[in-house]
Design a protein around this motif. Sequence first.
Motif, short mmCIF file in Angstrom:
data_model
loop_
_atom_site.label_atom_id
_atom_site.label_comp_id
_atom_site.label_asym_id
_atom_site.label_seq_id
_atom_site.Cartn_x
_atom_site.Cartn_y
_atom_site.Cartn_z
N ARG A 139 53.26 20.76 50.90
CA ARG A 139 52.49 21.98 50.64
C ARG A 139 51.66 21.84 49.35
NH1 ARG A 139 53.18 22.31 54.73
NH2 ARG A 139 50.92 22.27 54.52
N VAL A 140 52.18 21.12 48.37
CA VAL A 140 51.46 20.93 47.11
C VAL A 140 50.57 19.70 47.25
CG1 VAL A 140 51.65 20.62 44.62
CG2 VAL A 140 53.41 21.92 45.85
N VAL A 141 49.28 19.94 47.29
CA VAL A 141 48.33 18.84 47.54
C VAL A 141 47.60 18.39 46.28
CG1 VAL A 141 48.00 19.54 49.92
CG2 VAL A 141 46.50 20.47 48.18
N GLY A 142 47.83 19.07 45.17
CA GLY A 142 47.18 18.68 43.92
C GLY A 142 47.57 19.61 42.81
N GLY A 143 47.10 19.30 41.61
CA GLY A 143 47.43 20.16 40.49
C GLY A 143 46.98 19.58 39.17
N THR A 144 47.25 20.32 38.10
CA THR A 144 46.89 19.89 36.76
C THR A 144 47.82 20.55 35.76
OG1 THR A 144 45.03 19.63 35.22
CG2 THR A 144 45.26 21.76 36.29
N CYS A 145 47.83 20.04 34.55
CA CYS A 145 48.62 20.63 33.47
C CYS A 145 47.71 20.81 32.27
CB CYS A 145 49.80 19.73 33.12
SG CYS A 145 50.73 20.27 31.67
N THR A 146 47.68 22.00 31.71
CA THR A 146 46.83 22.27 30.55
C THR A 146 47.64 22.46 29.26
OG1 THR A 146 46.84 24.68 30.88
CG2 THR A 146 45.16 23.41 32.07
N MET A 147 48.94 22.20 29.32
CA MET A 147 49.78 22.41 28.14
C MET A 147 49.48 21.42 27.02
SD MET A 147 51.31 25.08 28.87
CE MET A 147 52.19 25.15 27.32
N ASP A 148 48.72 20.36 27.33
CA ASP A 148 48.36 19.42 26.28
C ASP A 148 47.41 20.05 25.26
OD1 ASP A 148 46.27 19.66 28.02
OD2 ASP A 148 45.93 17.51 28.29
N ALA A 176 56.57 28.48 51.41
CA ALA A 176 57.74 27.67 51.78
C ALA A 176 57.63 27.27 53.25
CB ALA A 176 59.02 28.46 51.52
N ASN A 177 58.01 26.04 53.54
CA ASN A 177 57.88 25.50 54.90
C ASN A 177 58.67 26.30 55.93
OD1 ASN A 177 56.19 23.17 54.51
ND2 ASN A 177 57.90 22.25 53.40
N ASN A 178 58.12 26.37 57.13
CA ASN A 178 58.84 26.99 58.25
C ASN A 178 59.67 25.91 58.93
OD1 ASN A 178 59.75 28.58 60.31
ND2 ASN A 178 57.78 28.82 61.33
N ASN A 179 60.92 25.78 58.46
CA ASN A 179 61.81 24.75 59.00
C ASN A 179 63.15 25.39 59.35
OD1 ASN A 179 62.78 25.19 56.36
ND2 ASN A 179 61.61 23.45 55.57
N THR A 180 64.21 24.66 59.28
CA THR A 180 65.51 25.21 59.70
C THR A 180 66.40 25.60 58.53
OG1 THR A 180 66.44 22.97 59.83
CG2 THR A 180 65.45 23.89 61.83
N PHE A 181 65.90 25.51 57.31
CA PHE A 181 66.75 25.82 56.16
C PHE A 181 65.96 26.55 55.09
CE2 PHE A 181 65.05 21.53 55.62
CZ PHE A 181 64.45 21.63 54.37
N GLY A 182 66.68 27.02 54.08
CA GLY A 182 66.05 27.66 52.94
C GLY A 182 65.40 28.98 53.28
N THR A 183 64.13 29.13 52.94
CA THR A 183 63.40 30.36 53.20
C THR A 183 62.07 30.01 53.86
OG1 THR A 183 62.58 32.40 52.17
CG2 THR A 183 62.31 30.37 50.91
N ILE A 184 61.21 30.99 54.04
CA ILE A 184 59.90 30.75 54.64
C ILE A 184 58.85 31.56 53.91
CG2 ILE A 184 60.35 32.52 56.39
CD1 ILE A 184 58.45 31.04 58.25
N GLY A 185 57.72 30.92 53.62
CA GLY A 185 56.64 31.60 52.94
C GLY A 185 55.78 32.39 53.91
N ALA A 187 52.55 32.19 54.13
CA ALA A 187 51.52 31.28 54.68
C ALA A 187 52.04 29.85 54.57
CB ALA A 187 50.22 31.45 53.91
N PRO A 188 52.98 29.46 55.43
CA PRO A 188 53.69 28.18 55.29
C PRO A 188 52.86 26.92 55.50
CG PRO A 188 54.27 29.23 57.36
CD PRO A 188 53.48 30.23 56.59
N SER A 189 51.59 27.06 55.92
CA SER A 189 50.75 25.88 56.08
C SER A 189 49.61 25.84 55.07
CB SER A 189 50.18 25.81 57.50
OG SER A 189 51.20 25.63 58.45
N ALA A 190 49.61 26.77 54.13
CA ALA A 190 48.56 26.80 53.12
C ALA A 190 48.68 25.59 52.20
CB ALA A 190 48.63 28.09 52.31
N SER A 191 47.57 25.20 51.59
CA SER A 191 47.56 24.08 50.64
C SER A 191 47.69 24.64 49.22
CB SER A 191 46.26 23.29 50.77
OG SER A 191 46.15 22.72 52.06
N LEU A 192 48.76 24.25 48.54
CA LEU A 192 49.01 24.76 47.19
C LEU A 192 48.49 23.79 46.13
CD1 LEU A 192 52.67 26.11 47.49
CD2 LEU A 192 50.53 27.38 47.73
N TYR A 193 47.97 24.38 45.05
CA TYR A 193 47.53 23.60 43.89
C TYR A 193 48.29 24.12 42.67
CZ TYR A 193 43.73 21.80 46.76
OH TYR A 193 43.02 21.17 47.75
N ALA A 194 49.10 23.24 42.09
CA ALA A 194 49.93 23.63 40.95
C ALA A 194 49.11 23.54 39.66
CB ALA A 194 51.15 22.73 40.87
#
Length: 641
Positions: A139-148, A176-185, A187-194
């Motif tokens: 689900r996380v396809v990219g991201g960045t950190c600005t804490m520097d 969160a993925n639509n699978n057999t455990f945990g929870t479900i978001g 929009a479980p197929s959306a592309s997340l950017y952290a």
Amino acid sequence: MNAIKLPAFVFTAFFLFFHTPSSPEAAAMDGRQAVIMFKDEVDKELLEQFSQSVDYIFQEIPAASITVSETQKKALQMSPEVESLSYDMPVQSSAQSPSYGYEKVGMKNLVPSTLTGAGVKIGVLDSGIDAKHPDLQKRVVGGTCTMDIIYGEAGCPNSYYDDAGHGTHVAGIIAANNNTFGTIGVAPSASLYAIKVLDEYGEGSTSTLIAGVEWAIKQKLNILNISITSPIYDPAMEEVMKKAYSAGILIVGAAGNTGAPVSGSDSSVEYPAKFESVIAVSSIDQYDKIDRQSSLGKEIELAAPGVKIYSTYPDSDYTTSSGTSMAAPYVSGIAALYKEKYPEMTNKQLRALLQKNAKDLGAAGRDRYFGFGLVQVDKNPVNHDIELPYTTDSKGKLTVDTSDLADRFGTYNVYREDHLVGKNETAAEWTDYASAGTINYYFHPVVNGVEDETSFTTLKAEVASPKIKDLLASKWYDRYITYLNYQGIMTGFEDGTIRPESNITRGEAAILIGKSLGLNGTARNTSFKDVTVNVSSSGYIQSLADAGITNGFTDGTFRPGQLVTRAEMAILISKAYEINTASTSQLKDITAKITGYQYINGVAAAGIAGGYEDGTFRPHTHMNRAQFATFLARAINSELR
């Protein structure tokens, strides 16, 4: 050594964690079941030394199921023989358990039920995301950190990894993925950017936030979730939010967890949710009651579940949390489903649809507690099963068969992208003009004189020609220039360009009006001393003079190279097309003292030329070729007004 920069304003991710052990057994003993994998073979002696128990040794892989404390886990992870060590997922959750909020926002009524947010890019501006969490993998396809910005190189030792937990919890609510455990978001197929703008303590600064938003703009994200707040206004923060919104990003923000406003204040909503460009979200519980901690005020736009929300947590874990931080991602997730369903919609259109579809809570209409109401999925069938077949020709004329729409609703409005181009239409066929490219149309029913903003039908039209170098189908003026091109009036320059945003001269305007009227354009000497046979527009200038449409200036010149003002445009078009003049108007800066005021009032009343948002006409402002083409096309064809 790099100096640590102290932030001027501190952002805090406000949330309450009710972190519970994964099982009663885990609570009873100071340890948890985990799976450890070795690089070569299982080292039993190491496990006996650094685990509470060795529960099972796998046969096909060099791994074992063990029970360890957090201290033992860290010790084992330091061993060069260990490939990986993670807490055992089946012990944590034997079945998928969506939070109550999943049903609250209407997911069981999703139309169509196959929507998952696929292809929608969502930025999570927060403490980062644990991208290796089993329920967030892929689900996380990219991201960045600005804490520097605050801590230098030490601020981002693990890039955008979430060392606070808040961002991962938010991310799970969204996708969160639509699978057999945990929870479900939602929009479980959306592309997340952290977008990591908070440290391990959930704190950041205006600098880290602004840098994060700038990164989101560059990535051309569709939605930005901001579950962090500050009580202090900052103009730079407001400006970057405006930039992001103008760039087409839908911004969703947590209202804050400060409770009701203090005496003497009408709002406790915090920034950036307080800004006009951000959707401020309040928090409710499973009984539709407002969360006591939720900030309130006139800025609240939507409400969403935010009390005791179960979602993902770093290191393959899950937890329950509360706050508007948990409410905002429900709105972001629902917005992603809207974007997937209506990919051609702008952020402004998505925002309007979210407001219209909200389930009204509390006082009727928008209020300071719930805004427009509880965010809901869109239950309308796609395009209401209405077909809108269309045809195009090689010259840019686009004809839409609207018979199905007219039969169903009778009256309809048409939008081309964001612009209203057809009002109170009733015909079974509707015509537009467009150059080569893709155009998005929205057809809204009009019921009892009121446009239904949520029950619309969309059409994505592909036009193959004409291909004009510097003309884009997506531009607001494209339909007007293409219409004039279609009529053989605005054919462009020898290099194949139209130059729509270049200022127009009096000579060029004379050519366009002369062609539109079918006048004689043969180059010749004229009655104006500065217009000879060598002036390309001479024929049309003289023909316009002969027709009494233009008289030139008192010194006997026409000044063909001089730029056209808006007042001159009004006079020329009014005389050429015999538009009724008017002595009064609603335009602030048009009085009897303005030369040509009656012509300006006339073209304004006829819907040919409008004023600016501030109510002015600005008669002495120069026009570009696109603006002149727009007014001329409207004068020629009333259907384009």
